[in-house]
Design a protein around this motif. Sequence first.
Motif, PDB file in Angstrom:
ATOM      1  N   GLY A 129       0.790  -1.217   0.000  1.00  0.00           N
ATOM      2  CA  GLY A 129       0.000   0.000   0.000  1.00  0.00           C
ATOM      3  C   GLY A 129       0.822   1.266   0.000  1.00  0.00           C
ATOM      4  N   ARG A 130       2.132   1.144   0.154  1.00  0.00           N
ATOM      5  CA  ARG A 130       3.002   2.319   0.233  1.00  0.00           C
ATOM      6  C   ARG A 130       3.305   2.884  -1.155  1.00  0.00           C
ATOM      7  NH1 ARG A 130       8.004  -0.985   2.707  1.00  0.00           N
ATOM      8  NH2 ARG A 130       6.194  -1.952   3.669  1.00  0.00           N
ATOM      9  N   ASP A 131       3.831   4.105  -1.189  1.00  0.00           N
ATOM     10  CA  ASP A 131       4.254   4.732  -2.429  1.00  0.00           C
ATOM     11  C   ASP A 131       5.565   4.085  -2.881  1.00  0.00           C
ATOM     12  OD1 ASP A 131       4.857   6.355  -4.538  1.00  0.00           O
ATOM     13  OD2 ASP A 131       5.297   8.133  -3.335  1.00  0.00           O
ATOM     14  N   THR A 132       5.574   3.522  -4.083  1.00  0.00           N
ATOM     15  CA  THR A 132       6.764   2.815  -4.577  1.00  0.00           C
ATOM     16  C   THR A 132       7.549   3.617  -5.616  1.00  0.00           C
ATOM     17  OG1 THR A 132       5.567   1.710  -6.374  1.00  0.00           O
ATOM     18  CG2 THR A 132       5.581   0.622  -4.219  1.00  0.00           C
ATOM     19  N   SER A 133       7.071   4.797  -5.971  1.00  0.00           N
ATOM     20  CA  SER A 133       7.627   5.521  -7.121  1.00  0.00           C
ATOM     21  C   SER A 133       9.061   5.981  -6.926  1.00  0.00           C
ATOM     22  CB  SER A 133       6.735   6.723  -7.461  1.00  0.00           C
ATOM     23  OG  SER A 133       6.703   7.633  -6.371  1.00  0.00           O
ATOM     24  N   GLN A 134       9.496   6.134  -5.688  1.00  0.00           N
ATOM     25  CA  GLN A 134      10.847   6.639  -5.438  1.00  0.00           C
ATOM     26  C   GLN A 134      11.763   5.600  -4.792  1.00  0.00           C
ATOM     27  OE1 GLN A 134      11.593   9.724  -6.588  1.00  0.00           O
ATOM     28  NE2 GLN A 134       9.471   9.780  -7.310  1.00  0.00           N
ATOM     29  N   LEU A 135      11.306   4.379  -4.677  1.00  0.00           N
ATOM     30  CA  LEU A 135      12.092   3.371  -3.967  1.00  0.00           C
ATOM     31  C   LEU A 135      13.254   2.866  -4.811  1.00  0.00           C
ATOM     32  CD1 LEU A 135       9.330   1.175  -2.252  1.00  0.00           C
ATOM     33  CD2 LEU A 135      10.541   3.153  -1.339  1.00  0.00           C
ATOM     34  N   GLU A 136      14.369   2.628  -4.149  1.00  0.00           N
ATOM     35  CA  GLU A 136      15.521   2.026  -4.795  1.00  0.00           C
ATOM     36  C   GLU A 136      15.517   0.522  -4.533  1.00  0.00           C
ATOM     37  OE1 GLU A 136      17.470   3.710  -6.824  1.00  0.00           O
ATOM     38  OE2 GLU A 136      16.288   5.511  -6.417  1.00  0.00           O
ATOM     39  N   LYS A 137      16.452  -0.213  -5.142  1.00  0.00           N
ATOM     40  CA  LYS A 137      16.447  -1.671  -5.067  1.00  0.00           C
ATOM     41  C   LYS A 137      16.465  -2.208  -3.634  1.00  0.00           C
ATOM     42  CE  LYS A 137      18.026  -3.096  -9.630  1.00  0.00           C
ATOM     43  NZ  LYS A 137      18.988  -3.915 -10.414  1.00  0.00           N
ATOM     44  N   ARG A 142      13.410  -4.911   0.655  1.00  0.00           N
ATOM     45  CA  ARG A 142      12.929  -4.918   2.037  1.00  0.00           C
ATOM     46  C   ARG A 142      11.405  -4.932   2.085  1.00  0.00           C
ATOM     47  NH1 ARG A 142      15.350  -0.474   4.027  1.00  0.00           N
ATOM     48  NH2 ARG A 142      13.487   0.838   4.066  1.00  0.00           N
ATOM     49  N   ALA A 143      10.773  -4.187   1.197  1.00  0.00           N
ATOM     50  CA  ALA A 143       9.304  -4.143   1.177  1.00  0.00           C
ATOM     51  C   ALA A 143       8.716  -5.511   0.838  1.00  0.00           C
ATOM     52  CB  ALA A 143       8.833  -3.098   0.170  1.00  0.00           C
ATOM     53  N   VAL A 144       9.348  -6.239  -0.085  1.00  0.00           N
ATOM     54  CA  VAL A 144       8.850  -7.565  -0.440  1.00  0.00           C
ATOM     55  C   VAL A 144       8.998  -8.519   0.745  1.00  0.00           C
ATOM     56  CG1 VAL A 144       9.125  -9.550  -1.977  1.00  0.00           C
ATOM     57  CG2 VAL A 144       9.377  -7.236  -2.883  1.00  0.00           C
ATOM     58  N   ASN A 266       7.910   5.190   5.796  1.00  0.00           N
ATOM     59  CA  ASN A 266       7.445   4.974   4.426  1.00  0.00           C
ATOM     60  C   ASN A 266       6.338   5.970   4.099  1.00  0.00           C
ATOM     61  OD1 ASN A 266       8.801   2.538   3.183  1.00  0.00           O
ATOM     62  ND2 ASN A 266       8.059   1.610   5.079  1.00  0.00           N
ATOM     63  N   ASN A 267       6.049   6.115   2.807  1.00  0.00           N
ATOM     64  CA  ASN A 267       4.962   6.981   2.355  1.00  0.00           C
ATOM     65  C   ASN A 267       3.741   6.149   2.004  1.00  0.00           C
ATOM     66  OD1 ASN A 267       6.466   9.389   2.539  1.00  0.00           O
ATOM     67  ND2 ASN A 267       7.369   9.055   0.529  1.00  0.00           N
ATOM     68  N   TYR A 268       2.586   6.519   2.566  1.00  0.00           N
ATOM     69  CA  TYR A 268       1.311   5.844   2.296  1.00  0.00           C
ATOM     70  C   TYR A 268       0.290   6.883   1.851  1.00  0.00           C
ATOM     71  CZ  TYR A 268       3.260   1.843   4.822  1.00  0.00           C
ATOM     72  OH  TYR A 268       4.054   0.800   5.226  1.00  0.00           O
ATOM     73  N   PHE A 269      -0.220   6.697   0.616  1.00  0.00           N
ATOM     74  CA  PHE A 269      -1.225   7.619   0.076  1.00  0.00           C
ATOM     75  C   PHE A 269      -0.745   9.070   0.151  1.00  0.00           C
ATOM     76  CE2 PHE A 269      -3.516   3.946   1.908  1.00  0.00           C
ATOM     77  CZ  PHE A 269      -4.099   3.456   0.748  1.00  0.00           C
ATOM     78  N   GLY A 270       0.547   9.292  -0.112  1.00  0.00           N
ATOM     79  CA  GLY A 270       1.096  10.635  -0.107  1.00  0.00           C
ATOM     80  C   GLY A 270       1.435  11.181   1.267  1.00  0.00           C
TER      81      GLY A 270
END
Length: 318
Positions: A129-137, A142-144, A266-270
């Motif tokens: 549910g978090r914002d994934t647009s700026q995540l690095e590898k 870690r999110a997975v 983390n970022n959720y819904f902005g």
Amino acid sequence: MTLSAWFIAFLLDSWLGDPPHWPHPVRWMGNLISVMQRAIRAVCHSERALKWGGAALWLVVVGVTWLLSWGFLSLMTHFNPWLGWLAQVWMIYTLLAGRCLSDAALLVFDALQHGSLAQSREKLSWIVGRDTSQLEKPQITRAVVETVAENSVDGVIAPLFFLMLGGAPLAMAYKAVNTLDSMVGYKTPKYRAIGYVSARMDDLANWLPARLSWLLLSAAAWLLRADYRQALCIGWRDRYQHASPNCAWSEATVAGALGVRLGGPNNYFGVRVEKPWIGDERREVALDDIPRTIHLMLMASLLALLLFALIRLLLVGI
């Protein structure tokens, strides 16, 4: 016959997963929730009214799910015991999400290995549910790991737990509770009132399964030769390092087994959400931690099946 249905359903989930175009009760639950939510919002406008509407939403969806499941199973059994057995197999199979969770995680894993960063972010957005647009590898990896660890509870362990307690109809009712939480159980302005009851009831339903996941995942770590001592230690130490009363139990146990640190902001819904770290950073999160976490989840799922089947056998004898 009952226990054989459990094992056949478990094997079917391991083999088939969740084919996207097959009929599925969770999709029917989602449709019912969407229709009812629109109706409730049309007549309830204040926050208090939306809370009452959310309570009615929960009662109707969970009640209808249990009643239809019980009625369908009873009707099939009335016609023929083998039809009842097949109905049990189908219902239990649709409740389990081990293969589905594994496949979704491996899609991100493959994209990280062979695809672009944009593809990895897109595939991750399907399961978090978090914002994934700026995540690095490393953040994507870690999110997975966090998602697989957390969803090992509501995807497999909790459905099996309620299956033990009340058979397929109660397990199906649990799935309705979980689906309600995933659709409306958020703290955002749009959902915090209508989803209040759904979120609290999901916390209650997962309370014991989450704590059992600490033991099951630690046992899985021992069987898979991961660090089971740290799994037990970190799982207990960091069990409350999460806004949810349940999520950190499985996440912390996996963090301990792998020797990595999970959680964090983390970022959720902005909206930026400051979350505590879970585990000790004995090393950086690595790409191979995704299949390692999947193996832990699958082994813990098998142990849950064996444990709950044994309890059912001792208590009921079938």
